[in-house]
Motif scaffolding. Sequence first.
Motif, mmCIF file in Angstrom:
data_model
loop_
_atom_site.group_PDB
_atom_site.id
_atom_site.type_symbol
_atom_site.label_atom_id
_atom_site.label_comp_id
_atom_site.label_asym_id
_atom_site.label_seq_id
_atom_site.Cartn_x
_atom_site.Cartn_y
_atom_site.Cartn_z
ATOM 1 N N LEU A 126 86.375 63.089 52.649
ATOM 2 C CA LEU A 126 86.706 61.710 52.292
ATOM 3 C C LEU A 126 86.378 61.471 50.824
ATOM 4 N N HIS A 127 87.366 61.059 50.070
ATOM 5 C CA HIS A 127 87.210 60.869 48.619
ATOM 6 C C HIS A 127 86.507 59.562 48.276
ATOM 7 N N GLY A 128 86.150 59.441 47.003
ATOM 8 C CA GLY A 128 85.502 58.238 46.495
ATOM 9 C C GLY A 128 86.492 57.273 45.866
ATOM 10 N N TYR A 129 85.959 56.250 45.235
ATOM 11 C CA TYR A 129 86.765 55.228 44.564
ATOM 12 C C TYR A 129 86.880 55.576 43.091
ATOM 13 N N LEU A 179 88.519 51.184 58.648
ATOM 14 C CA LEU A 179 88.276 52.457 57.953
ATOM 15 C C LEU A 179 87.748 53.523 58.908
ATOM 16 N N VAL A 180 86.822 53.127 59.765
ATOM 17 C CA VAL A 180 86.281 54.063 60.755
ATOM 18 C C VAL A 180 87.374 54.443 61.748
ATOM 19 N N GLY A 181 88.183 53.472 62.164
ATOM 20 C CA GLY A 181 89.283 53.739 63.085
ATOM 21 C C GLY A 181 90.274 54.753 62.535
ATOM 22 N N ILE A 219 80.178 56.329 52.107
ATOM 23 C CA ILE A 219 79.829 55.097 52.829
ATOM 24 C C ILE A 219 80.617 55.029 54.133
ATOM 25 N N VAL A 220 81.907 55.332 54.057
ATOM 26 C CA VAL A 220 82.739 55.335 55.266
ATOM 27 C C VAL A 220 82.220 56.391 56.244
ATOM 28 N N ALA A 221 81.839 57.556 55.738
ATOM 29 C CA ALA A 221 81.302 58.626 56.592
ATOM 30 C C ALA A 221 80.050 58.145 57.335
ATOM 31 N N GLN A 222 79.193 57.390 56.662
ATOM 32 C CA GLN A 222 77.989 56.867 57.325
ATOM 33 C C GLN A 222 78.357 55.927 58.460
ATOM 34 N N PHE A 223 79.364 55.094 58.253
ATOM 35 C CA PHE A 223 79.817 54.205 59.322
ATOM 36 C C PHE A 223 80.355 55.013 60.498
#
Length: 193
Positions: free
Chosen positions: A105-108, A153-155, A179-183
Amino acid sequence: MQKLQDSRLNHTPKTSPLFSKLFNASAPVQSTIYYLLGLTSFVTYVISGLISKLLTSSSAPLNPDILDDPSEATTIGVHRTLLVNGINLHFVETGKSGTRLILLLHGYPENWFTWRNQLVALADVFHVVAVDMRGYGNSSKPSEAGAYDRDALVGDIVGLVAALKYKSFVLVGNDWGGIVAQFVIFIIDHVIF
């Protein structure tokens, strides 16, 4: 009654002499030192950019064709798009099908191309997928702000893993992707983070 003294309260941390002088210096001296440190960082950044420009061809495009040209698939991976969680999710995949899935998963404000080196390096052992997350690259870009909440995002990630028919996977995130990975790991328990 005798007062008990906590030895931690009397402890003086050891610091370097330069560090001590810096923090005991007057405010104008500290400001000057911080300014010079910042200026040094900026100059280093500019010089490295100039050297990079000198070493690369001036005719190189700013947006490489490999970002969305499937004919370039043989060099890094195969471009695919799946309908996941109500949006089209673009990703590049490479590696051995049926082996452990690594999802990148990439960053911003980046896209799958951030992971181009890792895609190549991990392809001999794993099934590697670098995603254009919702709103980036060639994935759908919903206009409503609510379409970018945590659950959406998690979905997307959970839906992509299901669409790829994996039950467990390794999840790697950088910056916003982290951050998305943590969720994701709070929602599902079959992730290696």
